[in-house]
Scaffold this motif. Structure first.
Motif, PDB file in Angstrom:
ATOM      1  N   CYS A 236       0.855  -1.196   0.000  1.00 62.08           N
ATOM      2  CA  CYS A 236       0.000   0.000   0.000  1.00 62.08           C
ATOM      3  C   CYS A 236       0.884   1.237   0.000  1.00 62.08           C
TER       4      CYS A 236
ATOM      5  N   TYR B 232      -1.134  -7.864  -4.130  1.00 65.13           N
ATOM      6  CA  TYR B 232      -1.919  -6.629  -4.226  1.00 65.13           C
ATOM      7  C   TYR B 232      -0.971  -5.437  -4.195  1.00 65.13           C
TER       8      TYR B 232
ATOM      9  N   GLY C 141      -1.597  -1.193  -4.212  1.00 65.70           N
ATOM     10  CA  GLY C 141      -2.528  -0.072  -4.254  1.00 65.70           C
ATOM     11  C   GLY C 141      -1.821   1.229  -3.939  1.00 65.70           C
TER      12      GLY C 141
ATOM     13  N   HIS D 171      -4.094  -0.899  -8.098  1.00 65.97           N
ATOM     14  CA  HIS D 171      -5.370  -0.477  -7.514  1.00 65.97           C
ATOM     15  C   HIS D 171      -5.221   0.990  -7.102  1.00 65.97           C
ATOM     16  N   SER D 172      -5.739   1.857  -7.931  1.00 66.48           N
ATOM     17  CA  SER D 172      -5.599   3.286  -7.686  1.00 66.48           C
ATOM     18  C   SER D 172      -6.749   4.029  -8.353  1.00 66.48           C
TER      19      SER D 172
ATOM     20  N   ILE E 277      -6.773   3.909  -4.273  1.00 67.34           N
ATOM     21  CA  ILE E 277      -6.806   2.737  -3.429  1.00 67.34           C
ATOM     22  C   ILE E 277      -8.120   2.643  -2.646  1.00 67.34           C
TER      23      ILE E 277
ATOM     24  N   GLU F  17     -10.855  -3.787   0.199  1.00 66.73           N
ATOM     25  CA  GLU F  17     -10.475  -4.056  -1.189  1.00 66.73           C
ATOM     26  C   GLU F  17      -9.472  -5.204  -1.261  1.00 66.73           C
TER      27      GLU F  17
ATOM     28  N   HIS G 116     -10.196  -8.566  -3.307  1.00 70.88           N
ATOM     29  CA  HIS G 116      -9.269  -8.991  -4.351  1.00 70.88           C
ATOM     30  C   HIS G 116      -8.728 -10.388  -4.057  1.00 70.88           C
TER      31      HIS G 116
END
Length: 404
Positions: free
Chosen positions: A269, A292, A294, A323-324, A326, A345, A349
């Motif tokens: 993240c 993942y 983001g 993922h943006s 996020i 999220e 996912h």
């Protein structure tokens, strides 16, 4: 089974026989996942749960019967009863297939070793035969530290086949069923194994020592992640500001990511929304085999970020994994709400879910992935609340038969 590893480990050390009831298959809105177990010892002590309460009494009695009479493994089916809402069964509408067997620790030392690893936080896998030739049913076969299978009753070819599948399932971090063989070239008799997995904690890498990162580290820790917060600014990246993080690192984000260890269960993240940190970091992150990635920022920031990443040579295929902005659309404003949006999220996912309200979906609430289809990070041991509606209602309150 590994959901009660602490107790089973102690019973095995004490050479205490017990009955083990394991959910080996589910359909519909079953309350707990495949691999969940209940165990009962000779004095009637019970640990674990397989249904959130609705069939525990029947399972307990069956465990007592199998244990004290040293019976062969038995199979029980629990489902919804249309005729009698108070019959033994699952009022949530799901169905459970439960295998009940007697375990004598003296005859399976390799199981004790696997339970020790699970209880002490080391990754391990146990392949339990749940369908196949009668003499193999209920057998537990464990991966040793070298990745080979510890087994006494499988032939060499079958052992290698089960070991390969167990290693593959262990890498996903989630318990799963697999059907193997069934061809003359492999094993002529099909064999279904339930691979129980105790995985190490997946990693959550948070870049940017801001208030949102503090909230995200707290939620991530609650969900079972091993949390790292990284920022290049020592005045902000301190343990005092991030008490819930397992590790706080002062370094340039991309440089730290280049030297740390990640895998398919890692979630990254990026909360800095500062191009001098974001671009080199994301350029590296999007090429890694992680679950993942983001990045925080407005839609305007997102468009500018995509432009800069394209200029830095990031391909369209890699950009598609970003993922943006996020998180899910929860209308979040506070750091705590935003942390929930981000982790929601990640969970969606991980499970290949839509993120839609359940009221807008049809079919079973609790979905089971096909064997070998686990995707992305597995942030925490599977937990589910009881109940749920939806799914098919098929009569079959209780069925029990001794396996051949």
């Amino acid at each position: 089974m590994l959901n009660i590893a602490d107790t089973l480990h102690r019973w095995c050390r004490e050479q205490r026989p017990f009955a083990l009831a394991t959910v080996v298959n589910v359909s519909g809105s079953a309350p707990l996942p495949v691999g969940t177990s209940v165990a009962v010892d000779a004095v009637g002590t019970a640990v674990g749960s397989i249904s959130g309460g609705c069939v525990e009494g029947a399972v307990y009695e069956l465990c007592q019967q199998v244990l004290h009479h040293q019976q062969a493994p038995q199979r029980a089916w629990f489902g919804y009863s249309d005729e009698d809402a108070f019959a033994i069964g699952l009022t949530c509408g799901g169905e459970l297939d439960v295998l009940v067997q007697r375990i004598d620790p003296a005859t399976c030392p390799h199981l004790t070793t696997a339970l020790t690893d699970a209880a002490e936080g080391r990754a391990t896998a146990v392949a339990q035969v749940v369908d196949g030739p009668a003499h193999l049913l209920g057998g537990h076969h464990t991966l040793n530290s070298g990745g080979a299978l510890s087994s006494t009753d499988l032939d060499a070819d079958t052992s290698r086949m089960v070991a390969t599948q167990a290693r593959a399932v262990l890498r996903t971090g989630r318990t799963a069923r697999s059907t193997l063989g069934g061809t003359a070239a492999t094993c002529p008799d099909p064999l279904t194994v339930l691979v129980h997995v105790a995985a190490t904690r997946p990693r959550l890498l948070i870049f940017g020592a801001i208030d949102f990162a503090a909230a995200l580290s707290q939620v991530g820790r609650f969900l079972g992640f091993q949390v790292t917060v990284c920022d290049a600014r020592p005045v902000f990246a301190t343990s005092a500001r991030f008490p819930h993080a397992d590790e706080v690192v002062v370094d340039w984000p991309h440089r730290y990511l280049e030297r740390t260890t990640v895998d398919e269960r890692t979630a990254i993240c990026v909360l800095t929304h500062d191009a001098k940190f974001d671009i080199p970091l994301l350029r590296r992150a999007l090429t890694l085999p992680v679950g993942y990635v983001g990045a925080m920022g407005s839609r305007r920031s997102h468009e500018e970020r995509l432009r800069l990443l394209e200029e830095a040579g990031v391909t369209a295929g890699h950009l598609a994994a970003l993922h943006s902005p996020i998180g899910l659309d929860l209308g979040a404003h506070t750091p705590e709400e935003t942390a929930l949006s981000i982790t929601a999220e990640i969970i969606a996912h991980t499970n290949g879910a839509s993120g839609l309200p359940l009221s807008q979906r049809t079919g079973p609430i609790h979905r089971t992935a096909a064997p070998g289809s686990a995707k992305g990070p597995t942030p925490f041991p599977a937990r589910s609340g009881g109940g749920g509606t939806g799914g098919r209602r098929r009569p079959a309150a209780l069925g029990v038969r001794e396996l051949p």
